[in-house]
Design a protein around this motif. Structure first.
Motif, PDB file in Angstrom:
ATOM      1  N   ALA A   1       5.674 -25.374   3.866  1.00  0.00           N
ATOM      2  CA  ALA A   1       4.688 -25.527   4.937  1.00  0.00           C
ATOM      3  C   ALA A   1       3.384 -26.031   4.352  1.00  0.00           C
ATOM      4  N   VAL A   2       2.593 -26.677   5.191  1.00  0.00           N
ATOM      5  CA  VAL A   2       1.203 -26.988   4.862  1.00  0.00           C
ATOM      6  C   VAL A   2       0.333 -26.071   5.705  1.00  0.00           C
ATOM      7  N   LEU A   3      -0.526 -25.298   5.029  1.00  0.00           N
ATOM      8  CA  LEU A   3      -1.397 -24.360   5.724  1.00  0.00           C
ATOM      9  C   LEU A   3      -2.821 -24.531   5.221  1.00  0.00           C
ATOM     10  N   ALA A   4      -3.761 -24.148   6.028  1.00  0.00           N
ATOM     11  CA  ALA A   4      -5.147 -24.124   5.585  1.00  0.00           C
ATOM     12  C   ALA A   4      -5.313 -23.074   4.499  1.00  0.00           C
ATOM     13  N   GLU A   5      -6.193 -23.356   3.566  1.00  0.00           N
ATOM     14  CA  GLU A   5      -6.482 -22.400   2.492  1.00  0.00           C
ATOM     15  C   GLU A   5      -6.835 -21.024   3.049  1.00  0.00           C
ATOM     16  N   ASP A   6      -7.560 -20.994   4.148  1.00  0.00           N
ATOM     17  CA  ASP A   6      -8.020 -19.723   4.713  1.00  0.00           C
ATOM     18  C   ASP A   6      -6.928 -18.979   5.473  1.00  0.00           C
ATOM     19  N   ASP A   7      -5.767 -19.594   5.663  1.00  0.00           N
ATOM     20  CA  ASP A   7      -4.686 -18.935   6.388  1.00  0.00           C
ATOM     21  C   ASP A   7      -3.806 -18.073   5.494  1.00  0.00           C
ATOM     22  N   VAL A   8      -3.991 -18.165   4.187  1.00  0.00           N
ATOM     23  CA  VAL A   8      -3.157 -17.405   3.249  1.00  0.00           C
ATOM     24  C   VAL A   8      -4.049 -16.651   2.274  1.00  0.00           C
ATOM     25  N   ILE A   9      -3.457 -15.677   1.585  1.00  0.00           N
ATOM     26  CA  ILE A   9      -4.170 -14.888   0.589  1.00  0.00           C
ATOM     27  C   ILE A   9      -3.238 -14.663  -0.587  1.00  0.00           C
ATOM     28  N   SER A  10      -3.777 -14.659  -1.772  1.00  0.00           N
ATOM     29  CA  SER A  10      -2.956 -14.626  -2.980  1.00  0.00           C
ATOM     30  C   SER A  10      -2.515 -13.214  -3.339  1.00  0.00           C
ATOM     31  N   LEU A  11      -1.390 -13.149  -4.036  1.00  0.00           N
ATOM     32  CA  LEU A  11      -0.856 -11.914  -4.593  1.00  0.00           C
ATOM     33  C   LEU A  11      -0.571 -12.139  -6.078  1.00  0.00           C
ATOM     34  N   PRO A  12      -0.554 -11.082  -6.879  1.00  0.00           N
ATOM     35  CA  PRO A  12      -0.083 -11.249  -8.254  1.00  0.00           C
ATOM     36  C   PRO A  12       1.389 -11.631  -8.258  1.00  0.00           C
ATOM     37  N   ASN A  13       1.770 -12.552  -9.120  1.00  0.00           N
ATOM     38  CA  ASN A  13       3.171 -12.999  -9.143  1.00  0.00           C
ATOM     39  C   ASN A  13       4.018 -12.231 -10.151  1.00  0.00           C
ATOM     40  N   ASP A  14       3.490 -11.070 -10.588  1.00  0.00           N
ATOM     41  CA  ASP A  14       4.281 -10.223 -11.480  1.00  0.00           C
ATOM     42  C   ASP A  14       4.884  -9.027 -10.761  1.00  0.00           C
ATOM     43  N   ILE A  15       4.813  -9.026  -9.414  1.00  0.00           N
ATOM     44  CA  ILE A  15       5.457  -7.958  -8.658  1.00  0.00           C
ATOM     45  C   ILE A  15       6.806  -8.478  -8.161  1.00  0.00           C
ATOM     46  N   PRO A  16       7.746  -7.583  -7.846  1.00  0.00           N
ATOM     47  CA  PRO A  16       9.068  -8.042  -7.401  1.00  0.00           C
ATOM     48  C   PRO A  16       8.986  -8.910  -6.148  1.00  0.00           C
ATOM     49  N   LEU A  17       9.878  -9.876  -6.078  1.00  0.00           N
ATOM     50  CA  LEU A  17       9.869 -10.829  -4.973  1.00  0.00           C
ATOM     51  C   LEU A  17       9.973 -10.130  -3.623  1.00  0.00           C
ATOM     52  N   LEU A  18      10.901  -9.194  -3.484  1.00  0.00           N
ATOM     53  CA  LEU A  18      11.100  -8.545  -2.188  1.00  0.00           C
ATOM     54  C   LEU A  18       9.916  -7.663  -1.818  1.00  0.00           C
ATOM     55  N   ALA A  19       9.269  -7.066  -2.805  1.00  0.00           N
ATOM     56  CA  ALA A  19       8.070  -6.282  -2.530  1.00  0.00           C
ATOM     57  C   ALA A  19       6.964  -7.187  -1.996  1.00  0.00           C
ATOM     58  N   ALA A  20       6.827  -8.379  -2.577  1.00  0.00           N
ATOM     59  CA  ALA A  20       5.816  -9.320  -2.105  1.00  0.00           C
ATOM     60  C   ALA A  20       6.143  -9.835  -0.710  1.00  0.00           C
ATOM     61  N   ALA A  21       7.419 -10.129  -0.466  1.00  0.00           N
ATOM     62  CA  ALA A  21       7.826 -10.699   0.822  1.00  0.00           C
ATOM     63  C   ALA A  21       7.613  -9.731   1.969  1.00  0.00           C
ATOM     64  N   THR A  22       7.680  -8.442   1.703  1.00  0.00           N
ATOM     65  CA  THR A  22       7.593  -7.423   2.757  1.00  0.00           C
ATOM     66  C   THR A  22       6.269  -6.660   2.716  1.00  0.00           C
ATOM     67  N   LEU A  23       5.255  -7.215   2.073  1.00  0.00           N
ATOM     68  CA  LEU A  23       4.008  -6.489   1.847  1.00  0.00           C
ATOM     69  C   LEU A  23       3.026  -6.577   3.004  1.00  0.00           C
ATOM     70  N   GLY A  24       3.000  -7.696   3.710  1.00  0.00           N
ATOM     71  CA  GLY A  24       1.888  -7.992   4.598  1.00  0.00           C
ATOM     72  C   GLY A  24       1.847  -7.245   5.911  1.00  0.00           C
ATOM     73  N   VAL A  25       2.934  -6.584   6.308  1.00  0.00           N
ATOM     74  CA  VAL A  25       2.964  -5.925   7.615  1.00  0.00           C
ATOM     75  C   VAL A  25       3.190  -4.415   7.469  1.00  0.00           C
ATOM     76  N   ASN A  26       4.374  -4.019   7.038  1.00  0.00           N
ATOM     77  CA  ASN A  26       4.717  -2.596   7.047  1.00  0.00           C
ATOM     78  C   ASN A  26       3.898  -1.749   6.079  1.00  0.00           C
ATOM     79  N   PRO A  27       3.784  -2.116   4.800  1.00  0.00           N
ATOM     80  CA  PRO A  27       2.952  -1.292   3.912  1.00  0.00           C
ATOM     81  C   PRO A  27       1.485  -1.255   4.340  1.00  0.00           C
ATOM     82  N   CYS A  28       0.976  -2.374   4.877  1.00  0.00           N
ATOM     83  CA  CYS A  28      -0.400  -2.378   5.369  1.00  0.00           C
ATOM     84  C   CYS A  28      -0.554  -1.419   6.544  1.00  0.00           C
ATOM     85  N   THR A  29       0.419  -1.431   7.449  1.00  0.00           N
ATOM     86  CA  THR A  29       0.400  -0.499   8.578  1.00  0.00           C
ATOM     87  C   THR A  29       0.422   0.945   8.086  1.00  0.00           C
ATOM     88  N   ALA A  30       1.299   1.233   7.132  1.00  0.00           N
ATOM     89  CA  ALA A  30       1.413   2.594   6.602  1.00  0.00           C
ATOM     90  C   ALA A  30       0.109   3.046   5.951  1.00  0.00           C
TER      91      ALA A  30
END
Length: 373
Positions: A140-169
């Motif tokens: 995808a092409v997105l605006a810089e302000d539409d995304v936020i960076s994460l460290p790339n040394d965390i597990p892929l699935l943890a990163a993929a599922t981080l933005g909704v459920n853990p934030c809610t919890a």
């Protein structure tokens, strides 16, 4: 020279670029800055609302050029959440313009940046800041302000599922009651993505969790798995209604906070066991039944009944550039410390999306379906 196939569509609530079907999936590829040809991406797109199995199609979609403040991202993994299903069905609180690409959450890698992009660089991992971006696609092409960076040394699935459920919890454990080590929280839907995050974040803070799940044949295995994550107690909804539940509160303090993702009778049972002045926070309604609050709970126990939606929290804090960053940093630190893991996941290739959708919509599904790009 030909480059690897990239997909680029920008679709966000801030900036929406209309994408159209590409008639040639094998079109020659190019560097975006060269602007010599049209690139396409694979995307799960729907042109009308309805049953996801009927309206979603895996399509070749043209990409727009990268603007000066845009980034080209390659999606790596994107989960299927209940809110994703509701959005496609047309029943969610916010709906993108049609046609739209499915998915609100996922992790991507930056593969190219516009000339004025300052906060990101090639190789960074990013997640969407808000819902509606459309993550079920290869690029995808997105605006810089539409995304936020994460460290790339965390597990892929943890990163993929981080933005909704853990934030809610995290927000529900932090924003409604002043919880201290030794305090208790009770929650239904404890095996959900939010529920598993609640268990782990609470355990990292020394907070007890009473975790309610629907009765099922594999209850013992589920209970053992949740306890291995840090759950203090795991009980069925039937057990919560029995008089014997009083014995539990002889060894565990009554909860200050109840977290409701189900609604209906399940929510009413949570209310019954709150401390005086405690709070019940509703973040979901899987039973599709209203929350009934007993008059006695309001008069004699002075309970507070609240709601939470992480999308609204993000909107409320959109002008505070550090709020979301600080929350993600805290969650990533827990991941790096081994105190927060991804929920149980099943990885499914994007081309097998139909199977993943069917599984995600079944009852008693304990594993989150994650599309791997």
């Amino acid at each position: 020279m030909q480059l690897p196939l990239h997909t680029v569509c920008r679709r966000s609530f801030v900036t929406v670029l209309k994408c159209r079907n590409s008639g040639n999936a094998n079109a020659s590829l190019f560097s975006h800055s060269a602007g010599l040809a049209t690139q396409t991406c694979k995307a799960l797109r729907y042109w009308k609302h309805g049953d996801p199995s009927r309206v979603l199609q895996l399509e070749d979609v043209d990409l727009p050029p990268i603007g000066a403040k845009d980034v080209l991202i390659q999606m790596l993994a994107a989960p299927i959440n209940p809110s994703d299903i509701n959005m496609i069905q047309g029943t969610y609180a916010i709906l993108p313009d049609l046609p739209a690409v499915g998915g609100n959450e996922g992790v991507a890698k930056v593969v190219e940046v516009g000339s004025l992009v300052k906060s990101l660089k090639t190789g960074d991992w990013v997640i969407p800041k808000d819902a509606g971006v459309g993550t079920w696609r290869t690029e995808a092409v997105l605006a810089e302000d539409d995304v936020i960076s994460l460290p790339n040394d965390i597990p892929l699935l943890a990163a993929a599922t981080l933005g909704v459920n853990p934030c809610t919890a995290l927000r529900m454990l932090s924003d409604f009651e002043d919880l201290k080590p030794g305090d208790s929280v009770i929650q239904n839907a404890a095996n959900s993505g939010v529920g598993q995050a609640v268990i782990q974040i609470a355990a990292s803070r020394g907070i007890n969790t009473i975790n309610v799940v629907r009765d099922r044949p594999e209850f013992t295995q589920l209970s053992d798995r949740l306890k291995a994550m840090g759950a203090t107690h795991v009980i069925t909804e039937d057990a919560l209604r029995r008089p014997e539940i009083k014995d539990l509160f002889k060894i565990c303090t009554k909860p200050k906070l109840a977290l409701n993702g189900v609604g209906g009778k399940s929510a009413t049972e949570l209310l019954r066991h709150l401390q005086f002045g405690g709070s019940m926070v509703t973040y979901g309604g899987m039973a599709r039944q209203p929350v009934t609050v007993p008059v006695s709970a309001l008069i004699f126990k002075d309970v507070k009944v609240r709601g939470f939606w992480v999308t609204q929290w993000k909107k409320d804090h959109a002008n505070d550039g550090r709020a979301f960053r600080t929350m993600l940093d805290e969650l990533c630190y827990l991941i790096q410390q081994g105190k927060l893991t991804a929920p149980a996941c099943t990885e499914v290739g994007l081309q097998d999306y139909s199977r993943a959708l069917d599984t995600a919509m079944q009852p008693f599904t304990s594993a989150k379906q994650v599309l791997i790009m």
